[in-house]
Design an enzyme around this catalytic site. Sequence first.
Site, PDB file in Angstrom:
ATOM      1  N   GLY A 118      13.504  51.004 -43.511  1.00  0.00           N
ATOM      2  CA  GLY A 118      12.560  50.020 -42.987  1.00  0.00           C
ATOM      3  C   GLY A 118      13.247  48.781 -42.453  1.00  0.00           C
ATOM      4  O   GLY A 118      12.775  48.163 -41.491  1.00  0.00           O
ATOM      5  N   ARG A 153      23.984  48.773 -49.568  1.00  0.00           N
ATOM      6  CA  ARG A 153      22.681  49.230 -50.037  1.00  0.00           C
ATOM      7  C   ARG A 153      22.842  50.384 -51.030  1.00  0.00           C
ATOM      8  O   ARG A 153      23.607  51.325 -50.802  1.00  0.00           O
ATOM      9  CB  ARG A 153      21.860  49.707 -48.831  1.00  0.00           C
ATOM     10  CG  ARG A 153      20.502  50.307 -49.171  1.00  0.00           C
ATOM     11  CD  ARG A 153      19.510  49.276 -49.609  1.00  0.00           C
ATOM     12  NE  ARG A 153      18.165  49.813 -49.687  1.00  0.00           N
ATOM     13  CZ  ARG A 153      17.126  49.141 -50.162  1.00  0.00           C
ATOM     14  NH1 ARG A 153      17.284  47.897 -50.594  1.00  0.00           N
ATOM     15  NH2 ARG A 153      15.930  49.690 -50.204  1.00  0.00           N
ATOM     16  N   ASP A 207      20.384  58.759 -12.280  1.00  0.00           N
ATOM     17  CA  ASP A 207      19.770  59.527 -13.360  1.00  0.00           C
ATOM     18  C   ASP A 207      20.832  60.427 -13.989  1.00  0.00           C
ATOM     19  O   ASP A 207      21.589  61.104 -13.290  1.00  0.00           O
ATOM     20  CB  ASP A 207      18.628  60.372 -12.793  1.00  0.00           C
ATOM     21  CG  ASP A 207      17.970  61.237 -13.842  1.00  0.00           C
ATOM     22  OD1 ASP A 207      18.529  62.316 -14.138  1.00  0.00           O
ATOM     23  OD2 ASP A 207      16.919  60.847 -14.361  1.00  0.00           O
ATOM     24  N   THR A 212      16.206  51.830  -4.202  1.00  0.00           N
ATOM     25  CA  THR A 212      15.241  52.788  -4.737  1.00  0.00           C
ATOM     26  C   THR A 212      13.848  52.574  -4.153  1.00  0.00           C
ATOM     27  O   THR A 212      13.387  51.443  -4.000  1.00  0.00           O
ATOM     28  CB  THR A 212      15.176  52.666  -6.273  1.00  0.00           C
ATOM     29  OG1 THR A 212      16.446  53.004  -6.809  1.00  0.00           O
ATOM     30  CG2 THR A 212      14.113  53.578  -6.859  1.00  0.00           C
ATOM     31  N   GLU A 249      21.050  53.353 -12.109  1.00  0.00           N
ATOM     32  CA  GLU A 249      22.422  53.521 -11.616  1.00  0.00           C
ATOM     33  C   GLU A 249      22.798  55.013 -11.606  1.00  0.00           C
ATOM     34  O   GLU A 249      23.943  55.382 -11.864  1.00  0.00           O
ATOM     35  CB  GLU A 249      23.414  52.715 -12.457  1.00  0.00           C
ATOM     36  CG  GLU A 249      23.317  51.222 -12.267  1.00  0.00           C
ATOM     37  CD  GLU A 249      23.584  50.796 -10.827  1.00  0.00           C
ATOM     38  OE1 GLU A 249      24.471  51.378 -10.190  1.00  0.00           O
ATOM     39  OE2 GLU A 249      22.890  49.894 -10.340  1.00  0.00           O
TER      40      GLU A 249
END
Length: 691
Positions: free
Chosen positions: A412, A322, A437, A149, A435
């Site tokens: 959170g 939860r 786009d 690149t 590798e």
Amino acid sequence: MTDVLSSAPATGNAAGSVDVAALGELLLGRWADARRHARSLAAMPELHKIEGLAHTEHRKRAFGQLGLLVENHAVHRAFPARLGGSDDHGGNVAGFEELVTADPSVQIKAGVQWGLFGSAVMHLGTAEHQDKWLPGIMSLAIPGCFAMTEIGHGSDVASIATTAIYDAVTQEFTIHTPFRAAWKEFIGNAAVDGLAAVVFAQLVTKGVNHGVHAFYVPLRDPATKEFLPGVGGVDDGVKGGLNGIDNGRLHFSNVRIPRTNLLNRYGNVAVDGTYSSLIASPGRRFFTMLGTLVQGRVSLDGAAVAASKVALKIAIQYATERRQFNGASDTEEVVLLDYQRHQRRLFPRLATTYAASFAHEQLLAKFDDVFSGAHDTDADREDLETLAAALKPLSTWHALETLQECREACGGAGFIAENRLTSLRADLDVYATFEGDNTVLLQLVAKRLLADYAKEFRTMDFGVLARFAVNQAAELTLHKTGLRQVAQFVADTGSVQKSVLALRDEDGQRSLLTERVQAMVAEAGGALKDAGKLPKAQGAALFNAHQHELIEAATAHAELLQWEAFTEALGSIEDAGTLKVMTWLRDLFGLGLVEKHLAWYLMNGRISMQRARTVGEYINRLLTKLRPHALDLVDAFGYGPEHLRASIASGIEQERQDEAAEHFRVQRASSHGPIDEKLLLLKQKTAARNN
């Protein structure tokens, strides 16, 4: 059709329970042993990412961790057996991608060293090059870079500007970056560790540019670690993620290297400067060279799937423990995963992760077939490159979306670094653009689809083409005028149940997904059929005008590949209960795609309004069916606490909830606890009415 595929051999409990162990084995796939070995390494604290570490310290730690991989024989599977490897290409990638659970920086730094730098020497060089450099690369004695690149050209590799000009008098190539946009950029190991690089440059000899070739170029003095004369570089510094990797820029000012440093498997320069290649076509030669480096895309596809699995295990485990709000009870709050919206957030992503996992296993098998030589024709390589280009974008984008959704679904707590979701999201962000786009890769897939479409017509005579035109007109009449929708409505006779049966049917889903791909490719192909006859600028403009539709068609094709891989995997499940649950999950994936593209199906007359209304309703029913099996489905991924390393997935939330529940139970049973103001007011109102 029933919810269980009648064609599959099913034994055991048909009530809908999941055989977690057997499903886990199915997910481990053909290279289960390599995955287990890699997971045992990823469980080692010495390989784990330390959150908050300065990037300079993270780099030192990551380089040291590469040494641990060498010591534990984790990185040599793909290299030649004569040099201490195993010639096991599929097993190598399967193990490599699991390292993402330890630290993505370690995984990618290992990928730079052995998957890019080492692989380039192995696949683009000859046995002489391999014997000379691979032992040092394999042992980490030669840390290296993959310098392709440039600042000015990333995806368009053919246009890179670095040159390698041959001098027949000295029998040397001169490597040169003529301007700043030609500097090599984002190069792993370039800033600190790299002693050498495989540099891609335009090969020029006898005044002829023969296109991009690869050269082995020393970068630093091994003793001092200083750049060699003519070589320079700049540290890229802190990045948005993967800060254990020392990315940097490289530039070359007339750096001379021996003629023999050309990695010349596909193109050679003789002593007198004569160029030769067994591949006469420059374009085909270029793509053949690049095709040998496809393993980077294959491994990123698998690593993205692994990261999605970790995120979903964390988020779903937490959501089963939860509790929030007590709308369903006066004394007990509701578990997050019992809320439909929470299921809608996580279960479709769970289904997609399974689909991506099964599709990746097929990609890995294709990769191994090609690189082992079992099936290594030009057509096989082209199929591999197209498959990798199709699946890598979907899995990497999916991983980013899943990590973000899981982060938000954990509130959170998901934002705290120790729970890893934000860290993984940051590290995997670049997966979408390196590798290859993702958008560019899908454009490559679209071009292959168009080429296959055009190839069909090149072999047809006039009569066949005429019949195609008639059929296209009939298709337009059938779909655009609503005749198909009317037929569906009549078939369903107003019955929601019949609409649901049609949608959940395997053949019905396949038909909807396949027709969409075929229709989109045919429409784009028809619009672009004369592009090659136009002047270059007009042809490019016409192609650009349809670029969005092409990429959408490529995406639809990749989605179909994932659905087919999921469906094929169902045939390997023997336990009836597991098969039933996995079929529900496959249906959730398939109908999720239909719901996602419902506007297209309606606009193009592929589905009636009656059936369209039932898609969301049936998806909600599937969520309810899958809810009792959610933990089993993520447990089958096989990642333990040593891989998750997230406190919210450790059972601590359940301990807190149990502690709170016991506290309030004792308080309610006690006569000494405070009275709820709402209850007091209710009693007062009741007493006032009675008086």
